[in-house]
Design an enzyme around this catalytic site. Structure first.
Site, PDB file in Angstrom:
ATOM      1  N   LYS A  82       1.124  -1.335   0.072  1.00 26.40           N
ATOM      2  CA  LYS A  82      -0.283   0.520   0.287  1.00 26.40           C
ATOM      3  C   LYS A  82       0.624   1.157  -0.292  1.00 26.40           C
ATOM      4  O   LYS A  82       2.093   1.236   0.668  1.00 26.40           O
ATOM      5  CB  LYS A  82      -1.000  -0.116   1.470  1.00 26.40           C
ATOM      6  CG  LYS A  82      -2.068  -0.870   1.061  1.00 26.40           C
ATOM      7  CD  LYS A  82      -3.555  -0.579   1.054  1.00 26.40           C
ATOM      8  CE  LYS A  82      -4.379  -1.945   0.388  1.00 26.40           C
ATOM      9  NZ  LYS A  82      -5.304  -1.881   1.462  1.00 26.40           N
TER      10      LYS A  82
ATOM     11  N   ARG B 151      -3.690 -10.400   4.014  1.00 25.04           N
ATOM     12  CA  ARG B 151      -4.085 -10.172   2.753  1.00 25.04           C
ATOM     13  C   ARG B 151      -2.732  -9.675   1.632  1.00 25.04           C
ATOM     14  O   ARG B 151      -2.180  -8.577   1.712  1.00 25.04           O
ATOM     15  CB  ARG B 151      -5.629  -9.055   1.672  1.00 25.04           C
ATOM     16  CG  ARG B 151      -5.722  -9.193   0.271  1.00 25.04           C
ATOM     17  CD  ARG B 151      -6.857  -8.398   0.140  1.00 25.04           C
ATOM     18  NE  ARG B 151      -7.544  -7.760  -0.612  1.00 25.04           N
ATOM     19  CZ  ARG B 151      -6.789  -6.916  -1.947  1.00 25.04           C
ATOM     20  NH1 ARG B 151      -6.022  -6.428  -1.423  1.00 25.04           N
ATOM     21  NH2 ARG B 151      -7.002  -7.324  -3.399  1.00 25.04           N
TER      22      ARG B 151
END
Ligand code: PMM
Length: 272
Positions: free
Chosen positions: A209, A249
């Site tokens: 991210k 994830r």
């Protein structure tokens, strides 16, 4: 949970698995590398992304879900659309991962209640096109927890068994980097949101991210390329697993699968 984005433009691996055969082969690789679940998504949720049509989403994910489920992989469908979730469950998917927590499609709660499958409820404040305008918090942990509690209340009122629910703080979704870092340090509070069935299992989606890329980049305008963030993701996986996360994830499985096993062993030792 290993990720396959069957999209030309995702956050982190955009374009790489857009071809159907490549996506299926990659899903099998993720499972062989130790992913317990493979998450298949057809719609990019990168900040600023525009929506694609439902037919296009179905065209992207349908064959990939079918092939992986037929090969015995536990497939999760990453979608905000009830029709896509329904078709994926029909094709053998076993879990629904909805980044909108049921807010984007009013039909989703009814399907999940009927299907009785695990359902990931992520914290979400609106579609990706302008979600970063909504990254405004006085107290990010309090507000994310309150908004997730409201979702759990609405979803259980619609007939979903609380035991089906997995909670996700939605790192990077209507969050500035500082919000994501704060949320990561407070995972046990997020699990214990205001509901009689709490604590809920927590899923953490930190892999590749932007908040990691910005921390490790050369300067505020030079984030590290996403592919160079995998070692940092492993570090966060160890941390999240030790903090009690149920699932991480991730885009690259091997190091993260090792990190989960290391954290589990340390956790055992801590309890002695
Ligand atoms: N992040 C992305 C997509 N789906 N699902 C859940 N539950 N949690 C997340 O944090 C999440 C998600 C966007 O990431 P990607 O496009 O890099 O895969």
């Amino acid at each position: 949970m290993g990720v396959i984005n069957v999209t030309p433009d995702s956050f982190s691996d955009g374009g790489k698995w857009f071809g159907r055969e490549d996506a299926i082969a990659h899903g099998l690789e993720l499972a062989a590398a130790g992913a317990d679940i493979v998450d298949v998504g057809g719609e990019s949720t990168r900040p600023g992304a525009l929506r694609i049509s439902e037919d296009e989403e179905l065209r992207r994910v349908g064959p990939v879900v079918t092939a992986l489920a037929e090969a015995g992989v536990v497939v999760s469908i990453d979608t905000m659309r009830v029709r896509v979730a329904e078709r994926a469950l029909g094709a053998g998917a076993r879990l629904v991962n909805d980044v909108s927590g049921g807010l984007a499609d009013p039909g989703m709660a009814g399907l999940i209640a009927d299907a009785r499958v695990p359902y990931v409820v992520m914290h979400w404040r609106g579609h990706s096109v302008d979600m970063q305008d909504r990254a405004i918090y006085a107290d990010v942990v309090k507000e994310v927890t309150a908004e997730l509690s409201a979702r759990v209340t609405a979803l259980t009122a619609a007939g979903i068994d609380p035991a089906q629910l997995i909670i996700d703080p939605g790192l990077g979704f209507a969050k500035l980097p500082a919000h994501s870092w704060t949320l990561l340090t407070r995972l046990p509070e997020i699990a214990c949101l205001d509901h009689p069935a709490a604590p809920f299992p927590v899923l953490v989606g930190a892999s590749r991210k932007g908040f990691i890329a910005r921390l490790l980049g050369a300067g505020p305008d030079a984030p590290r390329p996403f592919a160079g963030c995998d070692d940092a993701t492993v570090a966060l996986t160890t941390y999240a697993a030790l903090a009690g996360a149920w699932c991480v994830r991730v885009h690259s499985v091997p190091g993260n699968a090792d990190a989960v096993r290391i954290a589990a062993r340390l956790g055992e030792e801590r309890q002695l």
